[in-house]
Design an enzyme around this catalytic site. Structure first.
Site, short mmCIF file in Angstrom:
data_model
loop_
_atom_site.label_atom_id
_atom_site.label_comp_id
_atom_site.label_asym_id
_atom_site.label_seq_id
_atom_site.Cartn_x
_atom_site.Cartn_y
_atom_site.Cartn_z
N CYS A 188 -0.33 6.90 7.08
CA CYS A 188 -1.68 6.38 6.92
C CYS A 188 -2.68 7.47 7.29
O CYS A 188 -2.49 8.22 8.23
CB CYS A 188 -1.85 5.16 7.84
N CYS A 232 -3.27 0.82 14.69
CA CYS A 232 -4.15 1.24 13.59
C CYS A 232 -5.24 0.20 13.34
O CYS A 232 -4.99 -1.01 13.33
CB CYS A 232 -3.36 1.45 12.30
N CYS A 241 -4.68 6.32 10.94
CA CYS A 241 -4.11 6.45 12.28
C CYS A 241 -3.18 7.65 12.39
O CYS A 241 -2.67 7.94 13.47
CB CYS A 241 -3.39 5.17 12.69
N ARG A 248 4.23 6.72 2.97
CA ARG A 248 3.37 7.85 3.33
C ARG A 248 2.64 7.53 4.63
O ARG A 248 2.31 6.37 4.88
CB ARG A 248 2.29 8.08 2.25
N ARG A 300 -7.18 -2.92 8.06
CA ARG A 300 -7.13 -4.37 7.86
C ARG A 300 -5.71 -4.89 8.06
O ARG A 300 -4.75 -4.23 7.66
CB ARG A 300 -7.59 -4.68 6.43
N CYS A 346 1.98 2.95 9.50
CA CYS A 346 0.93 3.02 10.51
C CYS A 346 1.49 2.96 11.92
O CYS A 346 2.62 2.54 12.14
CB CYS A 346 -0.02 1.82 10.37
N THR A 376 0.82 -1.22 0.00
CA THR A 376 0.00 0.00 0.00
C THR A 376 0.85 1.25 0.00
O THR A 376 0.37 2.34 -0.30
CB THR A 376 -0.92 0.05 1.25
ZN LIG Z 1 -2.89 3.38 9.88
#
Ligand SMILES: [Zn+2]
Length: 358
Positions: free
Chosen positions: A75, A48, A78, A73, A51, A44, A40
């Site tokens: 998230c 978080c 969170c 990057r 999923r 995080c 992705t």
């Molecule tokens: Zn997150």
């Protein structure tokens, strides 16, 4: 049959204790490390709610900078690059405290909650957690502070009442006893008026000042410097005429000193206790703590039916003007440790020692 997760658990990531924290979405792990997900491109916090990623795509990072330098990057869910949620909440509650302090009228709960960006329920709970008071009680406390200040500064009681943001006299008078512990006129006069007899003596804890009105003992102060104690008495009862004690009064001092040195003798002097309604309730509870025992701030708060008010209880203890006779020295922290005493922790320790408390 072999499942997919059993296969994965052989990878280094899955064996890492940090992966366990991620699977549990453990809040306590937040800010100890961050994790990124290769597929992705985001990173995080461990807690978080997103999923769960496949551990083979997961890498750990010690800081947000590490994660970003590795090309990930933050998230959006969170927000790992923002201050931790708990800190943000404290900041927001602090802002709301300032807002309440600036308001002339008690702000509505829903307005405060909206300002804080929280639900009414959540806001109320957090506010109480951080301040020890409900927003309403905090507002009342602030207005009390303000009216006390205005009563000292304004040229009349009525002016003070309006300056402090009360839109009617009657609303103020309904609450004045709880806020001032006396009538506003009495308060403007500096509390108990008339003569206060006082004397300063010596005891094993240093200097001791005892002052009494016609009703009873209204102050027992402990300290190092007798003059400082007299100044403190002036500050507390600015309008009373302080009169040096006579021979009879010296006997009163002797009784109090005798009690300090040997608490088991007991002390049954008439007291003239002035304070707000809440302070009076706390002080009454303190006088019910048996000699030679201690209670925690929480015990006292529970006894008053306000288990959330430990801070207000601690403040009332700190405001106690009658040392020893109102035994605020018998209140300790929940773990039994001796903390805060208006007249110095060392004196508190010695007083408890004399009562046989270790
Ligand atoms: Zn997150």
């Amino acid at each position: 049959m072999k499942t997919r997760s059993q296969t994965i658990s052989t990878t280094a990531t899955a064996d890492d204790p940090r992966w366990q924290a991620i699977m549990e979405r453990r809040k306590a792990a937040d800010d100890t490390f961050f994790y990124s997900v290769k597929t992705t491109g985001v990173y995080c916090r461990p807690s978080c709610a997103t999923r769960l990623a496949n551990p083979k795509n997961v890498a750990f990072h010690a800081s947000t900078t590490d994660a970003e330098q590795a090309g990930f990057r933050p998230c959006k869910r969170c927000k790992p690059n923002e201050a931790p949620l708990a800190m943000q909440q404290i900041d927001r509650i602090t802002e709301i405290c300032r807002l309440i302090e600036r308001s002339d009228q008690p702000p509505k709960l829903e307005n405060l909650a909206r300002q804080a960006g929280m639900s009414k329920f959540h806001f109320h709970r957090l506010f109480r957690q951080h301040t020890g008071l409900t927003p309403k009680a905090y507002g009342a406390y602030q207005r009390t502070q303000r009216i006390q200040q205005k009563l000292r500064e304004s040229s009349s009681v009525t002016e003070a009442i309006f300056d402090a943001g009360f839109n009617s006299n009657s609303r103020f008078y309904e609450n004045s006893d709880a806020m001032l512990g006396m009538s506003p006129t009495e308060f403007r006069m500096g509390g108990p008026t008339g003569e206060l007899r006082f004397a300063v003596g010596e005891c094993s804890l240093g200097a001791i000042l005892v002052a009494a009105s016609s009703i009873g003992v209204c102050a027992i102060f402990l300290g190092d410097d007798p003059q400082e104690l007299v100044d403190e008495l002036h500050a507390r009862f600015p309008s009373a005429a302080l009169v040096g004690g006579d021979e009879e009064f010296e006997r009163l001092i002797a009784i109090v000193v005798g009690f300090v040195e040997a608490p088991s003798m007991g002390l049954s002097l008439p007291l003239d206790i002035r304070g707000t309604a809440f302070q009076q309730r706390v002080w009454k509870a303190l006088r019910e703590i048996p000699l030679g025992t201690t209670a925690s701030y929480l015990d006292i708060a529970r006894k008053l039916g306000k288990p959330e008010s430990t801070r207000a209880v601690a403040q009332a203890c700190a405001a106690n003007p009658i040392a020893v006779a109102i035994p605020c020295h018998r209140v300790v922290k929940s773990d039994g440790q001796i903390s805060g005493y208006r007249w110095g922790i060392e004196r508190k320790r010695r007083l408890l020692e004399k009562e046989g408390v270790n």
